[in-house]
Design a protein around this motif. Structure first.
Motif, PDB file in Angstrom:
ATOM      1  N   VAL A 157       0.872  -1.172   0.000  1.00  0.00           N
ATOM      2  CA  VAL A 157       0.000   0.000   0.000  1.00  0.00           C
ATOM      3  C   VAL A 157       0.911   1.224   0.000  1.00  0.00           C
ATOM      4  CG1 VAL A 157      -1.882   1.181   1.191  1.00  0.00           C
ATOM      5  CG2 VAL A 157      -1.662  -1.322   1.361  1.00  0.00           C
ATOM      6  N   HIS A 158       1.045   1.853  -1.149  1.00  0.00           N
ATOM      7  CA  HIS A 158       1.917   3.014  -1.274  1.00  0.00           C
ATOM      8  C   HIS A 158       1.084   4.275  -1.098  1.00  0.00           C
ATOM      9  CE1 HIS A 158       4.976   0.245  -2.517  1.00  0.00           C
ATOM     10  NE2 HIS A 158       4.264  -0.144  -3.543  1.00  0.00           N
ATOM     11  N   VAL A 159       1.437   5.099  -0.123  1.00  0.00           N
ATOM     12  CA  VAL A 159       0.654   6.270   0.260  1.00  0.00           C
ATOM     13  C   VAL A 159       1.496   7.522   0.043  1.00  0.00           C
ATOM     14  CG1 VAL A 159      -0.613   7.365   2.133  1.00  0.00           C
ATOM     15  CG2 VAL A 159      -0.601   4.892   1.943  1.00  0.00           C
ATOM     16  N   THR A 160       0.883   8.536  -0.579  1.00  0.00           N
ATOM     17  CA  THR A 160       1.608   9.766  -0.918  1.00  0.00           C
ATOM     18  C   THR A 160       0.866  10.997  -0.398  1.00  0.00           C
ATOM     19  OG1 THR A 160       0.447   9.914  -3.040  1.00  0.00           O
ATOM     20  CG2 THR A 160       2.558   8.723  -3.006  1.00  0.00           C
ATOM     21  N   GLY A 161       1.569  12.125  -0.391  1.00  0.00           N
ATOM     22  CA  GLY A 161       0.981  13.378   0.056  1.00  0.00           C
ATOM     23  C   GLY A 161       0.996  13.560   1.559  1.00  0.00           C
ATOM     24  N   LEU A 162       1.780  12.734   2.277  1.00  0.00           N
ATOM     25  CA  LEU A 162       1.858  12.856   3.725  1.00  0.00           C
ATOM     26  C   LEU A 162       2.649  14.102   4.105  1.00  0.00           C
ATOM     27  CD1 LEU A 162       2.534   9.118   4.671  1.00  0.00           C
ATOM     28  CD2 LEU A 162       0.342  10.315   4.514  1.00  0.00           C
ATOM     29  N   ARG A 163       2.364  14.606   5.306  1.00  0.00           N
ATOM     30  CA  ARG A 163       3.057  15.811   5.780  1.00  0.00           C
ATOM     31  C   ARG A 163       3.240  15.713   7.282  1.00  0.00           C
ATOM     32  NH1 ARG A 163       0.569  21.545   4.218  1.00  0.00           N
ATOM     33  NH2 ARG A 163       1.244  20.859   2.136  1.00  0.00           N
ATOM     34  N   PRO A 164       4.408  16.031   7.813  1.00  0.00           N
ATOM     35  CA  PRO A 164       5.574  16.552   7.099  1.00  0.00           C
ATOM     36  C   PRO A 164       6.189  15.514   6.166  1.00  0.00           C
ATOM     37  CG  PRO A 164       6.125  16.118   9.385  1.00  0.00           C
ATOM     38  CD  PRO A 164       4.651  15.934   9.265  1.00  0.00           C
ATOM     39  N   GLY A 165       6.936  16.013   5.190  1.00  0.00           N
ATOM     40  CA  GLY A 165       7.478  15.146   4.156  1.00  0.00           C
ATOM     41  C   GLY A 165       8.508  14.167   4.645  1.00  0.00           C
ATOM     42  N   MET A 166       9.142  14.452   5.758  1.00  0.00           N
ATOM     43  CA  MET A 166      10.075  13.525   6.396  1.00  0.00           C
ATOM     44  C   MET A 166       9.583  13.339   7.824  1.00  0.00           C
ATOM     45  SD  MET A 166      12.188  13.245   3.820  1.00  0.00           S
ATOM     46  CE  MET A 166      13.764  12.584   4.346  1.00  0.00           C
ATOM     47  N   ALA A 167       9.129  12.125   8.154  1.00  0.00           N
ATOM     48  CA  ALA A 167       8.517  11.929   9.480  1.00  0.00           C
ATOM     49  C   ALA A 167       8.637  10.477   9.907  1.00  0.00           C
ATOM     50  CB  ALA A 167       7.047  12.348   9.469  1.00  0.00           C
ATOM     51  N   GLY A 168       8.759  10.293  11.205  1.00  0.00           N
ATOM     52  CA  GLY A 168       8.790   8.960  11.801  1.00  0.00           C
ATOM     53  C   GLY A 168       8.000   8.982  13.098  1.00  0.00           C
ATOM     54  N   GLU A 169       8.302   8.046  13.959  1.00  0.00           N
ATOM     55  CA  GLU A 169       7.569   7.943  15.222  1.00  0.00           C
ATOM     56  C   GLU A 169       7.684   9.210  16.057  1.00  0.00           C
ATOM     57  OE1 GLU A 169       7.493   3.473  16.734  1.00  0.00           O
ATOM     58  OE2 GLU A 169       9.531   4.107  16.240  1.00  0.00           O
ATOM     59  N   GLU A 170       8.834   9.871  15.971  1.00  0.00           N
ATOM     60  CA  GLU A 170       9.018  11.081  16.765  1.00  0.00           C
ATOM     61  C   GLU A 170       8.098  12.216  16.322  1.00  0.00           C
ATOM     62  OE1 GLU A 170      12.024  11.262  13.392  1.00  0.00           O
ATOM     63  OE2 GLU A 170      11.044   9.780  14.663  1.00  0.00           O
ATOM     64  N   HIS A 171       7.546  12.120  15.108  1.00  0.00           N
ATOM     65  CA  HIS A 171       6.612  13.122  14.607  1.00  0.00           C
ATOM     66  C   HIS A 171       5.157  12.669  14.743  1.00  0.00           C
ATOM     67  CE1 HIS A 171      10.419  13.809  12.379  1.00  0.00           C
ATOM     68  NE2 HIS A 171      10.144  15.067  12.631  1.00  0.00           N
ATOM     69  N   GLY A 172       4.934  11.469  15.267  1.00  0.00           N
ATOM     70  CA  GLY A 172       3.580  10.960  15.429  1.00  0.00           C
ATOM     71  C   GLY A 172       3.132  10.024  14.331  1.00  0.00           C
ATOM     72  N   HIS A 173       3.991   9.705  13.372  1.00  0.00           N
ATOM     73  CA  HIS A 173       3.649   8.769  12.308  1.00  0.00           C
ATOM     74  C   HIS A 173       3.830   7.345  12.821  1.00  0.00           C
ATOM     75  CE1 HIS A 173       3.286   7.196   8.219  1.00  0.00           C
ATOM     76  NE2 HIS A 173       4.394   6.504   8.422  1.00  0.00           N
ATOM     77  N   ALA A 174       2.797   6.523  12.661  1.00  0.00           N
ATOM     78  CA  ALA A 174       2.847   5.151  13.176  1.00  0.00           C
ATOM     79  C   ALA A 174       3.759   4.293  12.306  1.00  0.00           C
ATOM     80  CB  ALA A 174       1.452   4.550  13.219  1.00  0.00           C
ATOM     81  N   VAL A 175       4.829   3.804  12.877  1.00  0.00           N
ATOM     82  CA  VAL A 175       5.720   2.860  12.203  1.00  0.00           C
ATOM     83  C   VAL A 175       5.504   1.520  12.896  1.00  0.00           C
ATOM     84  CG1 VAL A 175       8.092   2.319  11.568  1.00  0.00           C
ATOM     85  CG2 VAL A 175       7.356   4.703  11.706  1.00  0.00           C
ATOM     86  N   LEU A 176       4.858   0.588  12.186  1.00  0.00           N
ATOM     87  CA  LEU A 176       4.362  -0.628  12.813  1.00  0.00           C
ATOM     88  C   LEU A 176       5.064  -1.873  12.302  1.00  0.00           C
ATOM     89  CD1 LEU A 176       0.531   0.076  12.435  1.00  0.00           C
ATOM     90  CD2 LEU A 176       1.931   0.536  14.445  1.00  0.00           C
ATOM     91  N   ASP A 177       5.234  -2.827  13.189  1.00  0.00           N
ATOM     92  CA  ASP A 177       5.649  -4.184  12.853  1.00  0.00           C
ATOM     93  C   ASP A 177       4.752  -5.072  13.703  1.00  0.00           C
ATOM     94  OD1 ASP A 177       6.816  -6.569  12.341  1.00  0.00           O
ATOM     95  OD2 ASP A 177       8.798  -6.061  13.110  1.00  0.00           O
ATOM     96  N   LYS A 178       3.577  -5.436  13.158  1.00  0.00           N
ATOM     97  CA  LYS A 178       2.525  -6.014  13.991  1.00  0.00           C
ATOM     98  C   LYS A 178       1.954  -7.280  13.389  1.00  0.00           C
ATOM     99  CE  LYS A 178      -1.719  -4.816  16.441  1.00  0.00           C
ATOM    100  NZ  LYS A 178      -2.588  -3.718  16.901  1.00  0.00           N
ATOM    101  N   ALA A 179       1.804  -8.310  14.235  1.00  0.00           N
ATOM    102  CA  ALA A 179       1.129  -9.547  13.840  1.00  0.00           C
ATOM    103  C   ALA A 179      -0.303  -9.476  14.345  1.00  0.00           C
ATOM    104  CB  ALA A 179       1.847 -10.757  14.430  1.00  0.00           C
ATOM    105  N   TRP A 180      -1.265  -9.795  13.459  1.00  0.00           N
ATOM    106  CA  TRP A 180      -2.682  -9.692  13.816  1.00  0.00           C
ATOM    107  C   TRP A 180      -3.188 -11.032  14.351  1.00  0.00           C
ATOM    108  CZ3 TRP A 180      -4.219  -4.890  14.003  1.00  0.00           C
ATOM    109  CH2 TRP A 180      -3.607  -3.943  13.176  1.00  0.00           C
ATOM    110  N   THR A 181      -2.558 -11.566  15.370  1.00  0.00           N
ATOM    111  CA  THR A 181      -2.931 -12.858  15.927  1.00  0.00           C
ATOM    112  C   THR A 181      -4.351 -12.808  16.485  1.00  0.00           C
ATOM    113  OG1 THR A 181      -0.628 -13.235  16.527  1.00  0.00           O
ATOM    114  CG2 THR A 181      -2.275 -14.642  17.564  1.00  0.00           C
ATOM    115  N   GLY A 182      -5.226 -13.677  15.949  1.00  0.00           N
ATOM    116  CA  GLY A 182      -6.588 -13.757  16.441  1.00  0.00           C
ATOM    117  C   GLY A 182      -7.546 -12.768  15.834  1.00  0.00           C
TER     118      GLY A 182
END
Length: 229
Positions: A157-182
């Motif tokens: 799922v490629h998503v564009t138009g996000l702001r700020p243009g450079m952002a990670g967890e420290e900016h509130g952008h969810a960076v996830l590595d999650k297993a949906w067990t159950g």
């Protein structure tokens, strides 16, 4: 947790949340099939329903917002395995106002009668562009290193138009590595990346390649992907 990695808009091209039974569905805007090409003809159909964040037949827990409520409506009338992308991709459907943010806040999954749903919930007020397609394997943007995920099929799922243009967890952008067990028998894991030049990638691994549909909801800037179960 995978390292936060960026992705440019150019790399983006190389790539639910349910309505209560008594409400009138509203049309969504900007969702069009990807332009057909020789290797991957695009599926037809655009999203017209407006589900909310609840659904009844879920295999999730009570704490999961998508695990209770009335039966959901699939994102669009046509399920298929061809790429889907928003109108004008890679441009955003609705650009954030000056000073506003458009970042991923959360991702959640629910299992329903006929399909399972994953919702990517963004900060409200604008609509990102998107392209959703099956890929051979998930890869880290920039480096191209493979991302290890369970399953045998992978939706990018490629998503564009996000702001700020450079952002990670420290900016509130969810960076996830999650297993949906159950939470779902067919949607197994989700990995998302940090924002690079306004773009990010969200990967979803499945038990096998299945038809899917996509819609973007203005209410909450939610990108909804339904997968036939």
């Amino acid at each position: 947790m995978l390292p936060a990695v960026g992705l440019g808009v150019a790399l983006a091209l190389a790539v639910a949340a349910c309505s209560p039974g008594g409400t009138e569905p509203e049309p969504t805007e900007g969702s069009t099939p990807a332009t057909p090409d020789a290797s991957s003809p695009a599926a037809s159909g655009t999203g017209t329903a407006e589900p909310d964040a609840t659904a009844p037949e879920s295999r999730g827990t009570d704490a999961d917002p998508s695990a209770s409520g009335d039966a959901p409506t699939p994102a669009d009338g046509d399920f298929g395995t061809d790429p889907r992308e928003s109108e004008g991709f890679p441009e955003a459907l609705d650009v954030p106002a000056e000073g506003d943010e458009l970042l991923l806040e959360d991702a959640r999954v629910g299992g329903h009668d006929g399909f399972d749903r994953i919702v990517f919930d963004h900060t409200d007020g604008a609509l990102p562009g998107y392209r959703v397609e099956y890929v051979e394997e998930p890869t880290e943007p920039g480096s191209g290193h493979p991302i290890e995920m369970a399953g045998s099929a992978y939706l990018a799922v490629h998503v564009t138009g996000l702001r700020p243009g450079m952002a990670g967890e420290e900016h509130g952008h969810a960076v996830l590595d999650k297993a949906w067990t159950g939470d779902s028998d067919i949607l197994l894991e989700t990995v998302t990346t940090s924002v690079f030049e306004g773009a990010s990638s969200y990967y979803v691994s499945l038990d096998e390649k299945r038809p899917f549909s996509v819609q973007m909801l203005e209410d909450g800037s939610r990108l909804v992907i339904d997968v036939e179960n």
